[in-house]
Design an enzyme around this catalytic site. Structure first.
Site, PDB file in Angstrom:
ATOM      1  N   ARG A 183      -5.342   5.393  -7.266  1.00 36.03           N
ATOM      2  CA  ARG A 183      -5.048   6.835  -7.405  1.00 36.03           C
ATOM      3  C   ARG A 183      -4.957   7.210  -8.881  1.00 36.03           C
ATOM      4  NH1 ARG A 183      -3.404   8.966  -2.323  1.00 36.03           N
ATOM      5  NH2 ARG A 183      -3.152   7.245  -0.866  1.00 36.03           N
ATOM      6  N   LEU A 209       0.878  -1.166   0.000  1.00 32.74           N
ATOM      7  CA  LEU A 209       0.000   0.000   0.000  1.00 32.74           C
ATOM      8  C   LEU A 209       0.917   1.217   0.000  1.00 32.74           C
ATOM      9  CD1 LEU A 209      -2.679  -0.941   2.711  1.00 32.74           C
ATOM     10  CD2 LEU A 209      -3.015  -0.826   0.244  1.00 32.74           C
ATOM     11  N   ASP A 210       0.513   2.269  -0.709  1.00 31.03           N
ATOM     12  CA  ASP A 210       1.317   3.503  -0.711  1.00 31.03           C
ATOM     13  C   ASP A 210       1.463   4.010   0.716  1.00 31.03           C
ATOM     14  OD1 ASP A 210       0.864   3.431  -3.441  1.00 31.03           O
ATOM     15  OD2 ASP A 210      -0.827   4.822  -3.277  1.00 31.03           O
ATOM     16  N   MET A 211       2.467   4.835   0.891  1.00 29.65           N
ATOM     17  CA  MET A 211       2.695   5.419   2.222  1.00 29.65           C
ATOM     18  C   MET A 211       1.429   6.133   2.729  1.00 29.65           C
ATOM     19  SD  MET A 211       5.848   7.697   3.404  1.00 29.65           S
ATOM     20  CE  MET A 211       5.979   8.366   5.035  1.00 29.65           C
TER      21      MET A 211
END
Ligand code: URA
Length: 239
Positions: A190, A100-102
Site C-alpha cells: 500500500r 496481512l492488513d485487515m
C-alpha cells in the site's frame, strides 16, 4: 531450553501463561516442584504440569486464505473479527506467520512451529510474496519502474521488486498490477503504491514462496503435505 518454553512447546499454553503456571508452583521437574522462572531443562528431564507429564506437541503448518475484514491476530481487544474463528482446533496454539492488513485478503501461513515461523519471516531467507493490487488510475511505465527499483516509504527504501501490469480498466480508471517483494515492511505494498501516486483499492496476496492461494476459498485452510513441508524447511535452511 527454559522450562516455560518447554511447557509452551507442549501446546498446553502460551509462554506467558507457562510462566504464571510455574510461579503458581504447579510444575514438577523430575518429581520436584520448580517455581523459579528461567529454570533450564533438557529433553531428558520429565516435566509435569498439575501432575500430568507433558510431551512435545505435534507440529502443524497450514495455508490459510484470510478474508478481508478480519484482523491477523488470535485475540483482538477491540472485538473485531479475528482469524481465530477460521482455524481448526488441534489443541495447539496455531499462530499467523507475519500479517496481512485487515483490508487485505489472501494467503497466510499459520503454524505452531515457532522456529519455522521465525525463519519464514527472517529477511535472510527472503521468501517471495506476490500480490495483486487494484490501484487508482493508470500508472505509467516509469512509475512501475520506480516500484521495481525501490521507493521511499516509512521504514526506508524498498528493495528491488517485480511489478507488472495485469489489466487496465479504462472505464473505471483502475489498474490491476502484480507486485512481488521479499521484504515485510508495514503495509509495504500500500505504501509503495501511495509513493507512486496510485493508492491501492484492493489488495490480495497470491503467493508466499512456492505456495499459491489458488484453490483456497476465503476462510479456508489446508495443512501442508510432507513434500511441501520438506520444501519449505529446505528453503529456510532447516534440514
Ligand atoms: N502490503 C500491504 O500493504 N498490506 C499487506 O497486508 C501486505 C503487504
Amino acid at each position: 531450553m527454559r522450562l516455560h518454553v518447554r511447557i509452551a512447546h507442549s501446546g498446553l499454553c502460551s509462554r506467558r501463561a507457562a510462566e504464571k503456571i510455574i510461579l503458581e508452583g504447579r510444575v514438577h521437574v523430575n518429581g520436584s516442584v520448580v517455581n523459579e522462572l528461567g529454570f533450564k531443562v533438557t529433553e531428558d528431564d520429565e516435566v509435569a504440569v498439575d501432575g500430568r507429564v507433558i510431551t512435545e506437541a505435534k507440529k502443524y503448518t497450514m495455508l490459510f486464505h484470510k478474508p478481508a475484514g478480519v484482523v491477523t491476530t488470535l485475540n483482538d481487544p477491540q472485538g473485531r473479527p479475528t482469524i481465530a474463528r477460521y482455524l481448526p482446533n488441534y489443541g495447539v496454539q496455531l499462530k499467523p506467520v507475519g500479517r496481512l492488513d485487515m483490508d487485505t485478503d489472501g494467503l497466510l501461513i499459520v503454524t505452531n512451529d515457532g522456529d519455522l515461523a521465525l525463519r519464514i519471516t527472517h529477511p535472510r531467507y527472503g521468501l517471495e510474496k506476490e500480490y495483486q493490487a487494484i490501484v487508482e488510475g493508470i500508472p505509467e511505465e516509469r512509475e512501475m519502474d520506480r516500484l521495481r527499483r525501490g521507493v521511499m516509504i516509512e521504514g526506508g527504501k524498498t528493495a528491488p521488486a517485480k511489478a507488472e501490469y495485469v489489466f487496465v480498466d479504462e472505464k473505471k480508471m483502475t489498474t490491476s498490477i502484480r507486485i512481488t517483494i521479499h521484504e515485510g515492511k508495514k503495509r509495504q505494498v500500500r505504501q509503495m503504491c501511495d509513493a507512486i501516486g496510485h493508492p491501492v483499492i484492493r489488495l490480495t496476496r497470491l503467493r508466499i514462496g512456492p505456495f499459491f492461494l489458488r484453490g483456497l476459498q476465503p476462510g479456508e485452510c489446508r495443512l501442508l503435505g510432507k513434500v511441501e513441508m520438506d520444501q519449505l524447511r529446505r528453503m529456510v535452511g532447516l534440514d
